[in-house]
Design a protein around this motif. Structure first.
Motif, PDB file in Angstrom:
ATOM      1  N   ALA A 179      42.321  42.908  42.012  1.00 34.02           N
ATOM      2  CA  ALA A 179      42.879  42.630  41.630  1.00 34.02           C
ATOM      3  C   ALA A 179      42.950  41.471  40.938  1.00 34.02           C
ATOM      4  O   ALA A 179      42.276  40.462  40.978  1.00 34.02           O
ATOM      5  CB  ALA A 179      44.618  43.131  42.183  1.00 34.02           C
ATOM      6  N   PHE A 180      43.508  41.189  39.565  1.00 37.89           N
ATOM      7  CA  PHE A 180      42.814  40.386  38.922  1.00 37.89           C
ATOM      8  C   PHE A 180      41.196  39.335  38.891  1.00 37.89           C
ATOM      9  O   PHE A 180      41.010  38.001  39.040  1.00 37.89           O
ATOM     10  CB  PHE A 180      43.639  38.411  40.098  1.00 37.89           C
ATOM     11  CG  PHE A 180      44.993  39.826  39.569  1.00 37.89           C
ATOM     12  CD1 PHE A 180      45.713  39.675  38.486  1.00 37.89           C
ATOM     13  CD2 PHE A 180      45.558  39.955  40.585  1.00 37.89           C
ATOM     14  CE1 PHE A 180      47.107  39.458  37.919  1.00 37.89           C
ATOM     15  CE2 PHE A 180      47.275  39.711  40.433  1.00 37.89           C
ATOM     16  CZ  PHE A 180      48.034  40.048  39.443  1.00 37.89           C
ATOM     17  N   GLN A 181      40.099  40.138  38.941  1.00 38.82           N
ATOM     18  CA  GLN A 181      39.050  40.271  39.156  1.00 38.82           C
ATOM     19  C   GLN A 181      38.099  40.459  38.012  1.00 38.82           C
ATOM     20  O   GLN A 181      37.288  40.817  38.149  1.00 38.82           O
ATOM     21  CB  GLN A 181      38.899  40.518  40.952  1.00 38.82           C
ATOM     22  CG  GLN A 181      39.113  40.030  42.236  1.00 38.82           C
ATOM     23  CD  GLN A 181      38.583  38.116  42.511  1.00 38.82           C
ATOM     24  OE1 GLN A 181      37.919  37.613  41.792  1.00 38.82           O
ATOM     25  NE2 GLN A 181      40.103  37.644  42.495  1.00 38.82           N
ATOM     26  N   GLU A 182      39.289  40.179  37.019  1.00 33.30           N
ATOM     27  CA  GLU A 182      38.144  40.498  35.878  1.00 33.30           C
ATOM     28  C   GLU A 182      36.942  39.861  35.654  1.00 33.30           C
ATOM     29  O   GLU A 182      35.469  40.873  35.660  1.00 33.30           O
ATOM     30  CB  GLU A 182      39.494  40.654  34.476  1.00 33.30           C
ATOM     31  CG  GLU A 182      39.897  41.687  34.429  1.00 33.30           C
ATOM     32  CD  GLU A 182      41.641  41.005  35.539  1.00 33.30           C
ATOM     33  OE1 GLU A 182      41.537  40.205  35.609  1.00 33.30           O
ATOM     34  OE2 GLU A 182      42.367  41.778  35.371  1.00 33.30           O
ATOM     35  N   GLN A 183      36.858  38.855  35.757  1.00 29.47           N
ATOM     36  CA  GLN A 183      36.096  38.370  35.487  1.00 29.47           C
ATOM     37  C   GLN A 183      34.413  38.304  35.945  1.00 29.47           C
ATOM     38  O   GLN A 183      33.412  38.339  36.532  1.00 29.47           O
ATOM     39  CB  GLN A 183      35.739  36.927  35.548  1.00 29.47           C
ATOM     40  CG  GLN A 183      34.751  35.301  35.167  1.00 29.47           C
ATOM     41  CD  GLN A 183      33.993  36.120  33.834  1.00 29.47           C
ATOM     42  OE1 GLN A 183      35.364  35.431  32.750  1.00 29.47           O
ATOM     43  NE2 GLN A 183      32.432  36.058  33.194  1.00 29.47           N
ATOM     44  N   GLU A 184      34.678  38.662  37.436  1.00 30.04           N
ATOM     45  CA  GLU A 184      33.263  38.693  38.690  1.00 30.04           C
ATOM     46  C   GLU A 184      33.395  40.207  38.385  1.00 30.04           C
ATOM     47  O   GLU A 184      31.896  40.412  38.103  1.00 30.04           O
ATOM     48  CB  GLU A 184      34.452  38.470  40.201  1.00 30.04           C
ATOM     49  CG  GLU A 184      34.580  37.188  40.216  1.00 30.04           C
ATOM     50  CD  GLU A 184      36.299  36.741  40.208  1.00 30.04           C
ATOM     51  OE1 GLU A 184      36.797  37.296  39.384  1.00 30.04           O
ATOM     52  OE2 GLU A 184      36.100  35.864  40.453  1.00 30.04           O
ATOM     53  N   TYR A 234      44.085  48.158  39.050  1.00 27.19           N
ATOM     54  CA  TYR A 234      42.449  46.915  39.777  1.00 27.19           C
ATOM     55  C   TYR A 234      41.998  47.165  38.359  1.00 27.19           C
ATOM     56  O   TYR A 234      41.533  48.550  37.270  1.00 27.19           O
ATOM     57  CB  TYR A 234      42.396  47.876  40.753  1.00 27.19           C
ATOM     58  CG  TYR A 234      42.379  47.487  41.720  1.00 27.19           C
ATOM     59  CD1 TYR A 234      43.682  46.691  41.454  1.00 27.19           C
ATOM     60  CD2 TYR A 234      42.245  48.080  42.903  1.00 27.19           C
ATOM     61  CE1 TYR A 234      44.693  46.564  42.472  1.00 27.19           C
ATOM     62  CE2 TYR A 234      43.486  47.685  44.165  1.00 27.19           C
ATOM     63  CZ  TYR A 234      44.825  46.857  43.898  1.00 27.19           C
ATOM     64  OH  TYR A 234      45.491  46.749  44.757  1.00 27.19           O
ATOM     65  N   PRO A 235      41.493  46.604  37.691  1.00 31.22           N
ATOM     66  CA  PRO A 235      39.611  46.477  36.914  1.00 31.22           C
ATOM     67  C   PRO A 235      38.626  47.144  36.896  1.00 31.22           C
ATOM     68  O   PRO A 235      38.829  47.101  37.991  1.00 31.22           O
ATOM     69  CB  PRO A 235      39.616  45.001  36.477  1.00 31.22           C
ATOM     70  CG  PRO A 235      39.917  43.469  37.567  1.00 31.22           C
ATOM     71  CD  PRO A 235      41.075  45.316  38.231  1.00 31.22           C
TER      72      PRO A 235
END
Length: 92
Positions: free
Chosen positions: A64-69, A40-41
């Motif tokens: 997962a896939f929440q890099e911008q947040e 996870y990021p």
């Protein structure tokens, strides 16, 4: 979002550091490893300096896939923390 201490202690002095920071008995205290195993990021940022002048930080983990947040939360925390090269709080 999960916020945790980055490590159980401040950063080691260069002369005290090694390739193996923690033994297996301290493995569970190393929160930065959560992302290593989950994928996870994650990011770590400084929080303040301890009484000995060494830095300590916080670790943020996102779904997962929440890099911008993750980056948005980190940017907001960075403004709140306003890290300086002087202790903002006293941690022993």
């Amino acid at each position: 979002m999960l916020l945790a201490p980055a490590a159980p202690d401040t950063a080691p002095l260069i002369e005290e550091s090694s390739d193996v920071r923690f033994g297996k008995d301290r493995f569970e205290e190393e929160h930065m490893q959560l992302a290593n195993f989950s994928g996870y990021p994650s990011l770590t940022m400084p929080l303040s300096l301890a009484d000995n002048g060494l830095p300590f930080g916080i670790n943020l983990n996102a779904p997962a896939f929440q890099e911008q947040e993750l980056l948005d939360v980190a940017a907001a925390l960075e403004k709140i923390i306003d890290f300086k090269e002087e202790p903002a709080c006293r941690v022993k």
